[in-house]
Design a protein around this motif. Sequence first.
Motif, PDB file in Angstrom:
ATOM      1  N   LEU A 116      -2.724  14.336  -0.531  1.00 24.04           N
ATOM      2  CA  LEU A 116      -3.344  14.092   0.768  1.00 24.04           C
ATOM      3  C   LEU A 116      -3.976  15.359   1.354  1.00 24.04           C
ATOM      4  O   LEU A 116      -4.349  15.384   2.527  1.00 24.04           O
ATOM      5  CB  LEU A 116      -2.315  13.528   1.740  1.00 24.04           C
ATOM      6  N   PRO A 155       0.478   5.759   0.083  1.00 26.96           N
ATOM      7  CA  PRO A 155      -0.451   6.886   0.214  1.00 26.96           C
ATOM      8  C   PRO A 155      -0.780   7.477  -1.157  1.00 26.96           C
ATOM      9  O   PRO A 155       0.032   7.423  -2.086  1.00 26.96           O
ATOM     10  CB  PRO A 155       0.336   7.890   1.068  1.00 26.96           C
ATOM     11  N   GLU A 214       0.717   9.332  10.164  1.00 29.16           N
ATOM     12  CA  GLU A 214       1.745  10.169   9.545  1.00 29.16           C
ATOM     13  C   GLU A 214       1.253  11.596   9.347  1.00 29.16           C
ATOM     14  O   GLU A 214       1.956  12.558   9.663  1.00 29.16           O
ATOM     15  CB  GLU A 214       2.173   9.567   8.220  1.00 29.16           C
ATOM     16  N   ARG A 215       0.031  11.740   8.829  1.00 30.40           N
ATOM     17  CA  ARG A 215      -0.472  13.092   8.555  1.00 30.40           C
ATOM     18  C   ARG A 215      -0.790  13.834   9.855  1.00 30.40           C
ATOM     19  O   ARG A 215      -0.592  15.048   9.948  1.00 30.40           O
ATOM     20  CB  ARG A 215      -1.721  13.027   7.673  1.00 30.40           C
ATOM     21  N   VAL A 234      -7.305   7.364   0.936  1.00 32.45           N
ATOM     22  CA  VAL A 234      -6.028   7.886   1.444  1.00 32.45           C
ATOM     23  C   VAL A 234      -4.836   7.015   1.055  1.00 32.45           C
ATOM     24  O   VAL A 234      -3.690   7.412   1.252  1.00 32.45           O
ATOM     25  CB  VAL A 234      -6.068   8.071   2.975  1.00 32.45           C
ATOM     26  N   TYR A 235      -5.102   5.803   0.544  1.00 38.52           N
ATOM     27  CA  TYR A 235      -3.993   4.972   0.078  1.00 38.52           C
ATOM     28  C   TYR A 235      -4.452   4.091  -1.081  1.00 38.52           C
ATOM     29  O   TYR A 235      -5.652   3.854  -1.274  1.00 38.52           O
ATOM     30  CB  TYR A 235      -3.405   4.124   1.211  1.00 38.52           C
ATOM     31  N   VAL A 294      -1.412   5.868   7.481  1.00 42.37           N
ATOM     32  CA  VAL A 294      -1.500   7.162   6.791  1.00 42.37           C
ATOM     33  C   VAL A 294      -2.042   8.232   7.739  1.00 42.37           C
ATOM     34  O   VAL A 294      -1.535   9.363   7.786  1.00 42.37           O
ATOM     35  CB  VAL A 294      -2.382   7.049   5.531  1.00 42.37           C
ATOM     36  N   ALA A 351      -4.702   2.261   6.566  1.00 38.54           N
ATOM     37  CA  ALA A 351      -5.312   3.575   6.797  1.00 38.54           C
ATOM     38  C   ALA A 351      -4.797   4.191   8.096  1.00 38.54           C
ATOM     39  O   ALA A 351      -4.561   5.395   8.169  1.00 38.54           O
ATOM     40  CB  ALA A 351      -6.836   3.454   6.834  1.00 38.54           C
ATOM     41  N   GLY A 389      -8.832   2.658   1.571  1.00 37.01           N
ATOM     42  CA  GLY A 389      -8.035   2.363   0.397  1.00 37.01           C
ATOM     43  C   GLY A 389      -8.861   2.450  -0.864  1.00 37.01           C
ATOM     44  O   GLY A 389     -10.101   2.438  -0.826  1.00 37.01           O
ATOM     45  N   LEU A 438      -7.282  14.847   3.064  1.00 37.41           N
ATOM     46  CA  LEU A 438      -7.140  14.236   4.386  1.00 37.41           C
ATOM     47  C   LEU A 438      -6.665  15.266   5.405  1.00 37.41           C
ATOM     48  O   LEU A 438      -7.150  15.291   6.542  1.00 37.41           O
ATOM     49  CB  LEU A 438      -6.169  13.061   4.329  1.00 37.41           C
ATOM     50  N   THR A 472       0.834  -1.191   0.000  1.00 36.38           N
ATOM     51  CA  THR A 472       0.000   0.000   0.000  1.00 36.38           C
ATOM     52  C   THR A 472       0.874   1.247   0.000  1.00 36.38           C
ATOM     53  O   THR A 472       1.939   1.277   0.625  1.00 36.38           O
ATOM     54  CB  THR A 472      -0.935   0.027   1.217  1.00 36.38           C
TER      55      THR A 472
END
Length: 260
Positions: free
Chosen positions: A21, A17, A52-53, A151-152, A49, A46, A128, A24, A15
């Motif tokens: 983004l 991202p 991370e954000r 988001v991915y 991601v 998910a 996803g 998101l 997967t």
Amino acid sequence: MAAGAEPVVVPLVRTVPVEDLTPLDDALLALGAGWYTWLTVTSQAAVAVLAERARAHDDGLAALVERAGVRVGAVGPGTARALQALGVHVDVVPPVRSTAADLVAALVASTTATPDPAPAPRALFPRGDLAAATLTDGLTSAGWSVDDLVVYRTVAAGAVDPQVADAWAAGDVHAALLTSASSVRALLDHLGPPPAGTRVVVIGPSTHAEAERLGLRVDAVAGRQTLAGLVDALVDHVARTGAPPGSLPGSPPTPAEDAP
């Protein structure tokens, strides 16, 4: 290995991202501002991601969720553990199967059981690109408002090791453990149908349905949609049928639950 087999992990899918983004990032700002009642998550990918954000723009996902008083629903124990590892409290996990339909039922039940129901819940659903519309459609039908964000993406992991491919073709691999519908498709694309003596075990109903759709024989389905449940299903199948032990290739655990 504890079950007496030699595992061989064969990455079939991975997967990544999505390139943009920004939606998101905007949704996470809204989440922190209390716009959403629920955060609903159906895969560990998910979670990664989101984490991370949230770290890039805030104090982290746990702080964001706690500050806004957002409730969190996870599709199964694997996704719940990934959230909990970040310090996120998970309010709802389906009690039996780890599927989007079961998460919908659990979420709706958790809100209808409230003595004084609040206005219609608003949920953020980061997902996803291959996820079915089951959760969004189910919650919308129940009167929820759902912001559905991809988001991915799930992509091919690359060529399989030639030695593994040769062993597969020769029938020297005795079982394949598949964790998602996308891993079923990737298995057939990269390695082809399993030889007659190779057992196929899948993690749950969505993976099973995709295998059947593509004409792939399934020997066992995990009773619990976790990696441990997948192994238990194989062990039980071997015990019941006397299938020989051997190398056990499997797709990587990224999707975690019964995912597309």
